[in-house]
Design a protein around this motif. Structure first.
Motif, PDB file in Angstrom:
ATOM      1  N   VAL A   1       0.825  -1.208   0.000  1.00 25.09           N
ATOM      2  CA  VAL A   1       0.000   0.000   0.000  1.00 25.09           C
ATOM      3  C   VAL A   1       0.860   1.259   0.000  1.00 25.09           C
ATOM      4  O   VAL A   1       0.549   2.231  -0.690  1.00 25.09           O
ATOM      5  N   TYR A   2       1.979   1.235   0.737  1.00 26.46           N
ATOM      6  CA  TYR A   2       2.752   2.458   0.945  1.00 26.46           C
ATOM      7  C   TYR A   2       4.106   2.468   0.243  1.00 26.46           C
ATOM      8  O   TYR A   2       4.683   3.532   0.030  1.00 26.46           O
ATOM      9  N   TYR A   3       4.640   1.289  -0.111  1.00 22.47           N
ATOM     10  CA  TYR A   3       5.996   1.231  -0.637  1.00 22.47           C
ATOM     11  C   TYR A   3       6.009   0.524  -1.986  1.00 22.47           C
ATOM     12  O   TYR A   3       5.062  -0.161  -2.368  1.00 22.47           O
ATOM     13  N   TYR A   4       7.144   0.676  -2.687  1.00 24.11           N
ATOM     14  CA  TYR A   4       7.313   0.021  -3.977  1.00 24.11           C
ATOM     15  C   TYR A   4       7.590  -1.461  -3.793  1.00 24.11           C
ATOM     16  O   TYR A   4       7.258  -2.276  -4.634  1.00 24.11           O
ATOM     17  N   SER A   5       8.219  -1.833  -2.661  1.00 22.47           N
ATOM     18  CA  SER A   5       8.425  -3.222  -2.288  1.00 22.47           C
ATOM     19  C   SER A   5       7.446  -3.581  -1.175  1.00 22.47           C
ATOM     20  O   SER A   5       6.827  -2.703  -0.583  1.00 22.47           O
ATOM     21  N   MET A   6       7.331  -4.882  -0.875  1.00 25.04           N
ATOM     22  CA  MET A   6       6.448  -5.311   0.210  1.00 25.04           C
ATOM     23  C   MET A   6       7.229  -5.200   1.515  1.00 25.04           C
ATOM     24  O   MET A   6       8.183  -5.937   1.751  1.00 25.04           O
ATOM     25  N   VAL A   7       6.814  -4.269   2.366  1.00 25.79           N
ATOM     26  CA  VAL A   7       7.566  -3.921   3.565  1.00 25.79           C
ATOM     27  C   VAL A   7       6.740  -4.217   4.809  1.00 25.79           C
ATOM     28  O   VAL A   7       5.562  -3.862   4.891  1.00 25.79           O
TER      29      VAL A   7
ATOM     30  N   THR B   1      12.695  -3.354  15.391  1.00 23.33           N
ATOM     31  CA  THR B   1      14.053  -2.826  15.271  1.00 23.33           C
ATOM     32  C   THR B   1      14.383  -2.377  13.849  1.00 23.33           C
ATOM     33  O   THR B   1      15.144  -1.449  13.658  1.00 23.33           O
ATOM     34  N   GLN B   2      13.828  -3.040  12.862  1.00 31.87           N
ATOM     35  CA  GLN B   2      14.097  -2.695  11.478  1.00 31.87           C
ATOM     36  C   GLN B   2      12.975  -3.213  10.600  1.00 31.87           C
ATOM     37  O   GLN B   2      12.215  -4.093  10.989  1.00 31.87           O
ATOM     38  N   ASP B   3      12.855  -2.616   9.410  1.00 28.51           N
ATOM     39  CA  ASP B   3      11.844  -3.070   8.459  1.00 28.51           C
ATOM     40  C   ASP B   3      12.335  -4.339   7.765  1.00 28.51           C
ATOM     41  O   ASP B   3      13.523  -4.504   7.496  1.00 28.51           O
ATOM     42  N   LYS B   4      11.400  -5.236   7.482  1.00 26.51           N
ATOM     43  CA  LYS B   4      11.716  -6.469   6.777  1.00 26.51           C
ATOM     44  C   LYS B   4      11.055  -6.432   5.393  1.00 26.51           C
ATOM     45  O   LYS B   4       9.874  -6.081   5.273  1.00 26.51           O
ATOM     46  N   TYR B   5      11.820  -6.796   4.374  1.00 30.01           N
ATOM     47  CA  TYR B   5      11.307  -6.821   3.004  1.00 30.01           C
ATOM     48  C   TYR B   5      10.837  -8.231   2.679  1.00 30.01           C
ATOM     49  O   TYR B   5      11.588  -9.193   2.834  1.00 30.01           O
ATOM     50  N   ALA B   6       9.603  -8.348   2.250  1.00 28.11           N
ATOM     51  CA  ALA B   6       8.974  -9.653   2.046  1.00 28.11           C
ATOM     52  C   ALA B   6       8.992 -10.047   0.575  1.00 28.11           C
ATOM     53  O   ALA B   6       9.097  -9.207  -0.324  1.00 28.11           O
TER      54      ALA B   6
ATOM     55  N   TYR C   1      18.480 -13.156   9.854  1.00 26.27           N
ATOM     56  CA  TYR C   1      19.711 -13.949   9.951  1.00 26.27           C
ATOM     57  C   TYR C   1      19.722 -14.843  11.183  1.00 26.27           C
ATOM     58  O   TYR C   1      20.468 -15.814  11.263  1.00 26.27           O
ATOM     59  N   SER C   2      18.893 -14.523  12.181  1.00 22.01           N
ATOM     60  CA  SER C   2      18.831 -15.300  13.414  1.00 22.01           C
ATOM     61  C   SER C   2      17.380 -15.251  13.884  1.00 22.01           C
ATOM     62  O   SER C   2      16.474 -15.118  13.073  1.00 22.01           O
ATOM     63  N   LEU C   3      17.177 -15.396  15.199  1.00 19.22           N
ATOM     64  CA  LEU C   3      15.832 -15.217  15.722  1.00 19.22           C
ATOM     65  C   LEU C   3      15.312 -13.833  15.356  1.00 19.22           C
ATOM     66  O   LEU C   3      16.059 -12.853  15.372  1.00 19.22           O
ATOM     67  N   PHE C   4      14.027 -13.735  15.021  1.00 20.31           N
ATOM     68  CA  PHE C   4      13.441 -12.430  14.807  1.00 20.31           C
ATOM     69  C   PHE C   4      13.383 -11.696  16.140  1.00 20.31           C
ATOM     70  O   PHE C   4      12.926 -12.263  17.142  1.00 20.31           O
ATOM     71  N   PRO C   5      13.851 -10.448  16.232  1.00 14.98           N
ATOM     72  CA  PRO C   5      13.661  -9.698  17.471  1.00 14.98           C
ATOM     73  C   PRO C   5      12.196  -9.726  17.891  1.00 14.98           C
ATOM     74  O   PRO C   5      11.297  -9.588  17.053  1.00 14.98           O
ATOM     75  N   ALA C   6      11.951  -9.935  19.174  1.00 12.33           N
ATOM     76  CA  ALA C   6      10.580 -10.085  19.659  1.00 12.33           C
ATOM     77  C   ALA C   6       9.767  -8.827  19.376  1.00 12.33           C
ATOM     78  O   ALA C   6      10.257  -7.704  19.491  1.00 12.33           O
ATOM     79  N   GLY C   7       8.515  -9.048  18.985  1.00 13.25           N
ATOM     80  CA  GLY C   7       7.624  -7.925  18.708  1.00 13.25           C
ATOM     81  C   GLY C   7       6.799  -8.160  17.462  1.00 13.25           C
ATOM     82  O   GLY C   7       6.837  -9.236  16.851  1.00 13.25           O
ATOM     83  N   ALA C   8       6.036  -7.145  17.071  1.00 11.00           N
ATOM     84  CA  ALA C   8       5.113  -7.245  15.933  1.00 11.00           C
ATOM     85  C   ALA C   8       5.734  -6.676  14.667  1.00 11.00           C
ATOM     86  O   ALA C   8       6.427  -5.654  14.699  1.00 11.00           O
ATOM     87  N   TYR C   9       5.487  -7.363  13.544  1.00  6.56           N
ATOM     88  CA  TYR C   9       5.901  -6.918  12.220  1.00  6.56           C
ATOM     89  C   TYR C   9       4.632  -6.708  11.393  1.00  6.56           C
ATOM     90  O   TYR C   9       3.861  -7.645  11.181  1.00  6.56           O
ATOM     91  N   ASN C  10       4.405  -5.479  10.954  1.00  6.53           N
ATOM     92  CA  ASN C  10       3.143  -5.119  10.319  1.00  6.53           C
ATOM     93  C   ASN C  10       3.347  -4.680   8.873  1.00  6.53           C
ATOM     94  O   ASN C  10       4.246  -3.883   8.577  1.00  6.53           O
ATOM     95  N   GLY C  11       2.511  -5.224   7.994  1.00  8.80           N
ATOM     96  CA  GLY C  11       2.529  -4.848   6.595  1.00  8.80           C
ATOM     97  C   GLY C  11       1.124  -4.542   6.098  1.00  8.80           C
ATOM     98  O   GLY C  11       0.135  -5.024   6.659  1.00  8.80           O
ATOM     99  N   ALA C  12       1.034  -3.739   5.048  1.00  9.81           N
ATOM    100  CA  ALA C  12      -0.260  -3.385   4.456  1.00  9.81           C
ATOM    101  C   ALA C  12      -0.187  -3.631   2.953  1.00  9.81           C
ATOM    102  O   ALA C  12       0.689  -3.089   2.272  1.00  9.81           O
ATOM    103  N   ILE C  13      -1.092  -4.458   2.436  1.00  8.10           N
ATOM    104  CA  ILE C  13      -1.076  -4.795   1.011  1.00  8.10           C
ATOM    105  C   ILE C  13      -2.438  -4.501   0.384  1.00  8.10           C
ATOM    106  O   ILE C  13      -3.444  -4.341   1.077  1.00  8.10           O
ATOM    107  N   ARG C  14      -2.434  -4.434  -0.933  1.00  6.58           N
ATOM    108  CA  ARG C  14      -3.673  -4.318  -1.703  1.00  6.58           C
ATOM    109  C   ARG C  14      -3.744  -5.506  -2.648  1.00  6.58           C
ATOM    110  O   ARG C  14      -2.818  -5.771  -3.410  1.00  6.58           O
TER     111      ARG C  14
END
Length: 288
Positions: free
Chosen positions: A74-80, A85-90, A125-138
């Motif tokens: 919805v917001y980016y050119y890639s699926m983010v 801690t950081q954005d993950k590209y899907a 590269y290792s365990l995902f840092p604990a927490g929520a990862y949120n993405g918005a798609i169309r």
């Protein structure tokens, strides 16, 4: 005569255009987009891969007239996916876990069935840092490159706090066991004898550690009144086998791999009954 031909050509073009438009407007139906968190797949190889299910369902009417499914951020050119801690590209995969090609920020898949299963892959590269990862798609249903139905959909992956305990390389030859269950054979017991070993704790969140002895010392296997005291030094803190160590470790969101050393010091064994002595020393890690 030339004017008449020109007018006929224009009339013919308008008729074709109206027919195409009428055909496009006749394409309609229902679209459902879902993602069941219980179907998430996690793979641990050189990296940690998480596959989030993305199910696209259409009504019979829509299936009969549309030909493609488009997925885009919805917001980016890639699926983010925005994380703690950081954005993950899907990446997007089909039902057989084959990559779906992306062009100009749009993943396109043929619409052949009423239900189309896809997978959104996140990697770390290792365990995902604990927490929520949120993405918005169309998700769009398309006929002849024209969108006829679409739905905006929020996707979330929650990484639970996790810990992993392993022996360090120097301890693997003198400490037996694996997966958190280890045995140390002290051999012939002598007063004030010492033993050293170390562990590594991999965690994606802060944690607490409790270290204690089940028998409060080395207990004789048959004569339960015979008890040999010892002490343990852990992370520069010394405790008697009759005591307990509680330690709290806080760090910023992320993944931490920390080494901890143990020093075991046996007490006085003079005049103790002969036989086998044992204790269960537990180190419990509570992620938070």
């Amino acid at each position: 005569m030339k004017i008449k031909v020109f007018l006929l050509m224009i009339l013919s073009f308008l008729m074709l255009s109206n027919e195409a438009r009428a055909d496009w407007y006749s394409c309609y139906g229902n679209l459902w987009v879902t993602s069941n968190s219980t179907d998430i797949i996690t793979e641990h190889t050189n990296r940690v891969s998480v596959f989030l299910p993305l199910k696209v369902q259409v009504s019979e009417q829509l299936l009969n007239c549309a030909d493609e499914i488009w997925v885009e951020d919805v917001y980016y050119y890639s699926m983010v996916f925005e994380g703690p801690t950081q954005d993950k590209y899907a990446k997007l995969f089909d039902a057989q876990f084959k990559k779906i090609k992306v062009r100009n920020g749009i993943w396109k898949s043929p619409l052949n069935e009423r239900t189309t299963q896809m997978w959104v892959r996140l990697r770390h590269y290792s365990l995902f840092p604990a927490g929520a990862y949120n993405g918005a798609i169309r998700v769009s249903i398309v006929k002849n490159n024209q969108i006829v139905e679409e739905q905006y959909f929020d996707m979330t992956y929650y990484s639970e706090p996790q810990v992993s305990i392993s022996l360090d390389n120097n301890s693997q030859g003198k400490v037996a066991g694996s997966h958190g269950q280890y045995q140390i054979n002290l051999g012939e017991l002598k007063s004030n004898m010492r033993f050293y070993w170390g562990i590594k704790i991999l965690s994606n969140s802060s944690y607490d550690i409790v270290l204690d002895s089940e028998f409060n010392g080395l207990r004789h296997e048959t004569n339960t009144n015979a008890l040999i005291n010892y002490s343990v030094s852990f992370d520069n803190v010394k405790m008697s086998s009759a005591d307990q160590i509680y330690r709290s470790y806080n760090f910023n969101p992320g993944v931490k791999n920390k080494w901890y050393g143990f020093e075991f010091i046996l007490g006085n064994v003079e005049l103790m009954p002969a036989g086998y002595y044992r204790d269960n020393l537990s180190l419990t890690v509570y992620p938070r």
